[in-house]
Design a protein around this motif. Structure first.
Motif, mmCIF file in Angstrom:
data_model
loop_
_atom_site.group_PDB
_atom_site.id
_atom_site.type_symbol
_atom_site.label_atom_id
_atom_site.label_comp_id
_atom_site.label_asym_id
_atom_site.label_seq_id
_atom_site.Cartn_x
_atom_site.Cartn_y
_atom_site.Cartn_z
ATOM 1 N N UNK A 80 -12.691 2.278 4.811
ATOM 2 C CA UNK A 80 -12.268 3.662 5.029
ATOM 3 C C UNK A 80 -12.963 4.242 6.262
ATOM 4 N N UNK A 81 -12.236 4.991 7.090
ATOM 5 C CA UNK A 81 -12.861 5.643 8.253
ATOM 6 C C UNK A 81 -13.979 6.582 7.816
ATOM 7 N N UNK A 82 -14.946 6.802 8.686
ATOM 8 C CA UNK A 82 -16.102 7.633 8.362
ATOM 9 C C UNK A 82 -15.693 9.049 7.962
ATOM 10 N N UNK A 83 -14.675 9.582 8.604
ATOM 11 C CA UNK A 83 -14.208 10.938 8.304
ATOM 12 C C UNK A 83 -13.116 10.956 7.247
ATOM 13 N N UNK A 84 -12.778 9.776 6.732
ATOM 14 C CA UNK A 84 -11.730 9.712 5.728
ATOM 15 C C UNK A 84 -10.350 9.706 6.347
ATOM 16 N N UNK A 85 -9.340 9.645 5.507
ATOM 17 C CA UNK A 85 -7.953 9.652 5.960
ATOM 18 C C UNK A 85 -7.445 11.088 6.048
ATOM 19 N N UNK A 86 -6.555 11.320 6.998
ATOM 20 C CA UNK A 86 -5.991 12.661 7.159
ATOM 21 C C UNK A 86 -4.979 12.988 6.075
ATOM 22 N N UNK A 87 -4.384 11.955 5.509
ATOM 23 C CA UNK A 87 -3.394 12.167 4.451
ATOM 24 C C UNK A 87 -3.352 10.939 3.560
ATOM 25 N N UNK A 88 -2.815 11.110 2.361
ATOM 26 C CA UNK A 88 -2.655 9.980 1.453
ATOM 27 C C UNK A 88 -1.641 8.988 2.006
ATOM 28 N N UNK A 89 -0.638 9.496 2.732
ATOM 29 C CA UNK A 89 0.375 8.619 3.320
ATOM 30 C C UNK A 89 -0.262 7.654 4.323
ATOM 31 N N UNK A 90 -1.253 8.131 5.075
ATOM 32 C CA UNK A 90 -1.950 7.262 6.032
ATOM 33 C C UNK A 90 -2.660 6.127 5.299
ATOM 34 N N UNK A 91 -3.230 6.444 4.152
ATOM 35 C CA UNK A 91 -3.909 5.418 3.360
ATOM 36 C C UNK A 91 -2.913 4.390 2.844
ATOM 37 N N UNK A 92 -1.770 4.857 2.292
ATOM 38 C CA UNK A 92 -0.791 3.938 1.734
ATOM 39 C C UNK A 92 -0.094 3.097 2.803
ATOM 40 N N UNK A 93 -0.230 3.495 4.073
ATOM 41 C CA UNK A 93 0.385 2.734 5.164
ATOM 42 C C UNK A 93 -0.474 1.559 5.617
ATOM 43 N N UNK A 94 -1.637 1.371 4.996
ATOM 44 C CA UNK A 94 -2.506 0.250 5.371
ATOM 45 C C UNK A 94 -1.774 -1.072 5.153
ATOM 46 N N UNK A 95 -1.982 -2.049 6.047
ATOM 47 C CA UNK A 95 -1.281 -3.340 5.921
ATOM 48 C C UNK A 95 -1.494 -4.007 4.561
ATOM 49 N N UNK A 96 -2.694 -3.874 3.999
ATOM 50 C CA UNK A 96 -2.985 -4.521 2.720
ATOM 51 C C UNK A 96 -2.156 -3.941 1.583
ATOM 52 N N UNK A 97 -1.655 -2.702 1.757
ATOM 53 C CA UNK A 97 -0.861 -2.065 0.714
ATOM 54 C C UNK A 97 0.633 -2.134 0.986
ATOM 55 N N UNK A 98 0.987 -2.478 2.212
ATOM 56 C CA UNK A 98 2.402 -2.484 2.576
ATOM 57 C C UNK A 98 3.187 -3.566 1.847
ATOM 58 N N UNK A 99 2.497 -4.610 1.389
ATOM 59 C CA UNK A 99 3.187 -5.701 0.698
ATOM 60 C C UNK A 99 3.227 -5.506 -0.818
ATOM 61 N N UNK A 100 2.610 -4.413 -1.287
ATOM 62 C CA UNK A 100 2.559 -4.145 -2.722
ATOM 63 C C UNK A 100 3.522 -3.021 -3.056
ATOM 64 N N UNK A 101 4.354 -3.254 -4.022
ATOM 65 C CA UNK A 101 5.306 -2.227 -4.437
ATOM 66 C C UNK A 101 4.635 -1.292 -5.432
ATOM 67 N N UNK A 102 4.505 -0.038 -5.015
ATOM 68 C CA UNK A 102 3.880 0.961 -5.888
ATOM 69 C C UNK A 102 4.907 2.029 -6.224
ATOM 70 N N UNK A 103 4.979 2.383 -7.488
ATOM 71 C CA UNK A 103 5.953 3.405 -7.850
ATOM 72 C C UNK A 103 5.498 4.764 -7.328
ATOM 73 N N UNK A 104 6.446 5.672 -7.079
ATOM 74 C CA UNK A 104 6.102 6.996 -6.532
ATOM 75 C C UNK A 104 5.100 7.751 -7.391
ATOM 76 N N UNK A 105 5.136 7.507 -8.696
ATOM 77 C CA UNK A 105 4.190 8.183 -9.572
ATOM 78 C C UNK A 105 2.761 7.818 -9.251
#
Length: 320
Positions: free
Chosen positions: A246-271
């Motif tokens: 995680x960046x030192x200042x954190x992510x600006x949004x949750x969407x930025x976090x979910x856009x990480x390459x490690x998560x892009x291959x995992x299907x997560x439900x909107x909930x």
């Protein structure tokens, strides 16, 4: 008076003196104990008064923090769990504030219905069962999760792996939101060992909604909470790796976090994605006060869903 009678009279007097001495010693001991109890009670009352003052300071700091950073709360600055010393006459008070929403909300196992009723919420039950497995708590994960939902919901029909009134002897399910995580100990299937393993990961926020995890304040040690949101394809080690990067200042949004390459291959439900954010609405407060030999500990919950923040619950105890 005969000679023998004089001896009996002397013995009687000596016995009376001995009895009076014992009664006097007992009375003095009770007086000493009563004085100490009164002194301790006064010290504890004063210590609680200082704790109340620390509550006001903590809620003011939380309000100021959110007013300054309404859109992002991160670990930068080392404010989380840092002890703030509050010197008081004759002692010391220490306050610690942490993110109170980074936990599994047991009350999120249900959803509110009409007329104050509650219905079991299947996605949350699945998540709790997954969390129980991830933290290696011994016990039937699915049964514990379902029974916990049955404990809170308003109906009398047990879920497939759950437990309603018929499963208990001497008491019944509450049919109401849990006031404290310790209520989980009464749920069917929850042994002392299982409860000890589950307790660090759960909380009882005063709302029938799943807790929202702040991906900027979630520590690597809390990785099971994030892994809980996703299918079993994401391990605790994988979740911990994401949090460590995680960046030192954190992510600006949750969407930025979910856009990480490690998560892009995992299907997560909107909930599951809706259960993450970059800000915090609940804060856990711990206050320790030592005053004149008296020591107390207070654990409280601060509601920051609206500003100014306010204290919504508190519990007293002795320092661990």
């Amino acid at each position: 008076m005969r000679k023998g009678e004089r001896g009996a009279a002397l013995l009687t007097v000596l016995l009376l003196v001995a009895v009076i001495a014992v009664l006097a010693a007992t009375a003095l001991e009770k007086l000493h104990v009563s004085t100490r109890l009164a002194s301790n009670a006064g010290a504890i009352d004063q210590a609680r008064g200082y704790a109340f003052a620390a509550e006001v300071l903590a809620t003011s700091r939380v309000t100021a923090l959110l007013a300054e950073n309404p859109d992002r709360i991160a670990l930068v600055g080392g404010r989380s769990d840092r002890p703030f010393a509050l010197p008081v006459p004759g002692g010391l008070a220490t306050a610690r504030v942490t993110d109170g929403g980074n936990c599994f909300n047991l009350n999120g196992l249900v959803t509110p219905g009409d007329n104050g009723s509650y219905a079991a919420f299947t996605p949350a039950i699945i998540q709790l069962a997954r969390l129980i497995r991830l933290v290696n708590a011994r016990g039937p994960a699915e049964s514990i999760a379902a029974a916990a939902a049955d404990w809170i919901d308003s109906d009398s029909s047990a879920l497939a792996a759950g437990a309603e009134d018929a499963s208990y002897t001497g008491y019944r399910t509450s049919g109401a939101l849990m006031a404290d995580p310790s209520e989980l100990r009464a749920v069917a299937g929850v042994t002392a060992e299982a409860y000890a393993a589950i307790r660090p990961w759960v909380c009882t926020l005063p709302q029938a909604e799943p807790s929202v995890l702040n991906v900027n304040t979630l520590t690597p040690e809390q990785a099971p909470l994030f892994a809980m949101l996703l299918p079993d394809t994401l391990s605790v080690a994988g979740a911990r790796s994401l949090l460590l990067k995680r960046p030192a200042l954190g992510y600006e949004s949750a969407a930025e976090f979910w856009a990480l390459p490690a998560l892009s291959t995992i299907t997560a439900d909107p909930g599951a994605q809706a259960q993450t954010a970059v800000t915090t609405k609940w804060f856990a407060l711990r206050i320790d006060v030592n005053l004149g030999g008296a020591a107390i500990e207070e654990r409280a919950l601060i509601d920051a869903t609206e500003l100014p923040a306010r204290l919504v619950s508190r519990q007293w105890g002795e320092p661990a």
